[in-house]
Structure formats: C-alpha cells, structure tokens
Design an enzyme around this catalytic site. Structure first.
Site, PDB file in Angstrom:
ATOM      1  N   GLU A 194       0.801  -1.240   0.000  1.00 25.82           N
ATOM      2  CA  GLU A 194       0.000   0.000   0.000  1.00 25.82           C
ATOM      3  C   GLU A 194       0.828   1.281   0.000  1.00 25.82           C
ATOM      4  O   GLU A 194       0.577   2.176   0.800  1.00 25.82           O
ATOM      5  CB  GLU A 194      -0.976  -0.022   1.181  1.00 25.82           C
ATOM      6  CG  GLU A 194      -1.884  -1.237   1.169  1.00 25.82           C
ATOM      7  CD  GLU A 194      -2.897  -1.283   2.310  1.00 25.82           C
ATOM      8  OE1 GLU A 194      -2.727  -0.536   3.288  1.00 25.82           O
ATOM      9  OE2 GLU A 194      -3.847  -2.079   2.220  1.00 25.82           O
ATOM     10  N   GLU A 302      -5.428 -11.037  -1.818  1.00 27.06           N
ATOM     11  CA  GLU A 302      -6.312 -10.914  -0.640  1.00 27.06           C
ATOM     12  C   GLU A 302      -7.776 -10.961  -1.062  1.00 27.06           C
ATOM     13  O   GLU A 302      -8.598 -10.172  -0.599  1.00 27.06           O
ATOM     14  CB  GLU A 302      -6.025  -9.595   0.103  1.00 27.06           C
ATOM     15  CG  GLU A 302      -4.581  -9.442   0.536  1.00 27.06           C
ATOM     16  CD  GLU A 302      -4.303  -8.162   1.342  1.00 27.06           C
ATOM     17  OE1 GLU A 302      -5.251  -7.544   1.859  1.00 27.06           O
ATOM     18  OE2 GLU A 302      -3.123  -7.798   1.452  1.00 27.06           O
TER      19      GLU A 302
HETATM   20  C1  GLA Z   1      -5.017  -4.961   4.056  1.00 29.13           C
HETATM   21  C2  GLA Z   1      -3.731  -5.609   4.456  1.00 29.13           C
HETATM   22  C3  GLA Z   1      -4.008  -6.929   5.085  1.00 29.13           C
HETATM   23  C4  GLA Z   1      -5.151  -6.889   6.061  1.00 29.13           C
HETATM   24  C5  GLA Z   1      -6.351  -6.335   5.418  1.00 29.13           C
HETATM   25  C6  GLA Z   1      -7.484  -6.393   6.411  1.00 29.13           C
HETATM   26  O1  GLA Z   1      -5.539  -5.467   2.907  1.00 29.13           O
HETATM   27  O2  GLA Z   1      -2.851  -5.768   3.387  1.00 29.13           O
HETATM   28  O3  GLA Z   1      -2.869  -7.338   5.749  1.00 29.13           O
HETATM   29  O4  GLA Z   1      -4.823  -6.134   7.180  1.00 29.13           O
HETATM   30  O5  GLA Z   1      -6.034  -5.037   4.998  1.00 29.13           O
HETATM   31  O6  GLA Z   1      -7.544  -7.655   7.014  1.00 29.13           O
END
Ligand code: GLA
Length: 391
Positions: A194, A302
C-alpha cells in the site's frame, strides 16, 4: 486496506438491500427476540467439513495455486480440516506483519509465524509472506530518532538526513533477519504494501516511511530481500484498488522507474478486496495485463467479495438472503472464468480467509453480517463455491 471501492450503491440494489433488511427486522419482531431465542441446532453445532466436496486446489491445479489467509489458531480444528481439503497455499493474516514479528528493536517473536509455516509444511502447502513493510501494524521503534523523538516531525535538514540513514539501516537489518529466517520456506514475498495513494502528494502514500525516506524505503527493502533471499525469491509490491486506472497507472509508473534503477521487483500483488458490484472483472484483468506487459508476474493476494458497496453501511441481517448469495456466486463465477482464460497473467489466487466465520469485513467498516468467502459460517460450501468449481 481501508476501503473496498469508490462507487456508490446503484439505486435498484440499494432498494432491495433495504427491503431485505426490513424483512429480516420484521421477522425478528414477530417472534421472540434474537437474544431470548434458543440457539438453533445449526448455529450451536460445531462446524464440520463436508466430506464429499471437490477441492479448489485440485480443480485449479492446471491454472494456479489457490490459497487462504489464516491465523495460527486455524492450524487446528475444523478450519484446519477445511484448509487441508481445499487449498495448497497459505499466507499469515497477521502473524508475519512487522508488529507481530518485532515488537522491539532487535528482538523477534517468531512463534506464531512458525506455527503457520509448520502447518503448511506438514500439509505440503506453499506459503506467501505478508508483509515486510507497511504503514499500519508497524511498531513505533522504527520511527524514533536516537533521542526518542518522532523522526517524521524533524525539521532540521542535517538531522533529517541522519534519521533517514538510521531508518534505512534499521529496515535493512529487519528485512535481512526476517528473510533469512523464512527464505527456505517461503517463495513469494510482499516486500511493500500500500505505498500508492493518488490523493497524497506525488501519488505516494504520505506514510512515515515516505515522509522520512522518500522512495528510499522501497529500494532498500527490495534490495535487502534479494540480497538475503537470493534469486529464487519472488518479490512483490502489493496494493489495493489496482484496478482503478489512476492508482494502477501511478503504481505502473513507480514500478517502471524502480525497475530501470535496478530495484529487484518480480511482480505486483493485487489485493482484490472487491464487492458484489465493483470493480468490473475486465478492469481486474486489464490491470494484470498492463503489468504483465512490463515483464512482471501478478498475484491476487487478498481476494474477498463484500456484500456491500463502498459507503453502504447497511446490514443484510443475520441470514444472508438467497438472492444475494446467488448474485455473489455469479460474480465469483465470472471472475474465475476470466482468470482461467488469462492464466498466463498470474501465478496464484489467495483468498483473505477461508470461511465466513472469520473475516476482517465483519467488523470493517462497521460490525455487521458479512459473507465474502466461498464457505459459510458453518464451513459449508456456498453457491459461490459451486460457481468457481463447476467448469
Ligand atoms: C489490508 C492488508 C491486510 C489486512 C487487510 C485487512 O488489505 O494488506 O494485511 O490487514 O487489509 O484484514
């Protein structure tokens, strides 16, 4: 990740969600209150894994590995059984983040992370690492100067220079220690997470890392990971909203610039926290295509699919209505069909969880019913699971 999309709820869907919520509320009013009602057998029974299910990992063996994010306690009990049946790839949801591994400078707490590594090994699963560098869940000690002051607040140019040097040295030591420990066990690594934020100056997230070192932290982290881990490690820059053209293009520009400088980046991690409506499957593929053309790998890192679009704070109620589960199944089906067709663009799909009994979305952005994964709270296969495996 702090949001799931930038789009408003279409009026039609909004109306049906409000209607569904009202129905649930009314049904609650006509009988005993939820608090007094005896727990139904389904709700109180210990979840058990369905024996005759196809396995996601087997169904996708020709395409790419399928994984799930887990906490150390999910290496035992019914969740562990479901993971063993379904996936061949794991990532630690929290146990490998900087605050979990290094609460104080030079002192490491490996035990929880090690449990996940051991579970993966015992069951022949691969692992991803998440994440060496992030602006969240990172201990304060990284950003304190020699005198204990906040490095980001320093205004004296000479001291700022010294702070930058100190922070990059700390980062180098941290990355070297962590990579050295897990390099034999883990191939794919999120090196930074991020770092792009189109709303911040230069489109770079105004984190402590960036305020103190500019893009120096990204270079240092990738180089230290390569040096400690060797050429076999696959190093990723991970972010959310990578389908959004503005964000995607800023990320592309950054990665291209870093590659030209010799920074060892192997791929882009696309978090892919999506929802029932947004973003389009085309925009997800388009983004991977763009990075692929730059010679990079892509991973979906994710994946989950919220029932709610960005800014919608409603709640579907205790039971997810069948039409919503059906809509989710269609969209998951559409996404995976596109991923199969474009399999050369990516090397893995990681879900952010395995079943709806454990998901960050049930408390973010508000506490409510969420059901973003392929298995429900009882670990039973949802319509979305069928949509992804029937092909
Ligand atoms: C972001 C992070 C993850 C996690 C999510 C929420 O996507 O990269 O590590 O913290 O938020 O679970």
């Amino acid at each position: 990740m702090t949001y799931n999309g930038r789009h408003r709820l279409p009026a039609r869907l909004a109306r049906s969600l409000v209607f569904a919520a009202a129905l649930v509320w009314l049904s609650g009013c006509s009988g005993p209150g939820a608090a007094e009602a005896p727990a139904s057998p389904a709700a109180s029974a210990e979840p058990a894994v369905q024996a005759e299910l196809p396995s996601l990992a087997a169904a996708y063996a020709y395409y790419f590995p399928i994984g799930a994010a887990i906490e150390p306690d999910q290496t035992e009990g019914p969740s562990a059984e479901l993971l063993k049946q379904q996936v061949n790839w794991l990532v630690a949801e929290n146990a490998m983040k900087p605050d979990a591994l290094a609460p104080a400078e030079g002192s490491f707490t490996w035990e929880r992370a090690d449990r996940i590594v051991a579970f993966a090994k015992e069951n022949g699963m691969e692992l991803r690492f998440h994440t060496l560098v992030w602006h969240n869940q990172t201990p304060e000690w990284f950003f304190r100067d020699e005198a204990g002051g906040d490095m980001a607040e320093e205004t004296d140019p000479a001291k700022r220079q010294a702070n930058k040097k100190l922070l990059l040295e700390r980062l180098d030591r941290y990355v070297t220690a962590v990579v050295s420990r897990y390099k034999e066990d883990i191939t794919s690594w999120d090196v930074v997470n991020e770092v792009i934020e189109p709303g911040d100056p230069e489109g770079m997230r105004a984190s402590n890392w960036y305020k103190i070192t500019g893009t120096g932290f990204i270079e240092t982290a990738f180089k230290a990971a390569r040096k400690a881990g060797g050429p076999e490690l696959k190093l990723y820059i991970n972010d959310y909203g990578t389908d959004n053209p503005e964000k995607r293009d800023r990320l592309y520009e950054l990665v291209k610039e870093l590659l030209e400088k010799g920074v060892p980046i192997d791929g882009v991690g696309h978090q892919t926290h999506i929802n029932l409506e947004y973003p389009s499957v085309e925009s997800i593929i388009e983004s991977m295509d763009k990075f692929h053309a730059l010679g990079l790998d892509n991973q979906i890192t994710e994946l989950d699919m919220s029932l709610y679009v960005y800014n919608d704070l409603s709640d579907v109620g205790a039971e997810v209505p069948a039409d919503i589960l059906q809509r989710q199944a269609e969209r998951y089906g559409e996404l995976f069909a596109a991923l199969r067709v474009n399999k050369e663009l990516l090397s893995g799909v990681m879900f952010w969880g395995i079943a709806d009994n454990h998901t960050w979305l049930s408390t973010f952005p508000v506490v409510r019913t969420e059901a973003p994964l392929l298995f429900d709270k009882q670990l039973l296969a949802k319509p979305a699971f069928r949509a992804v495996t029937d092909f």
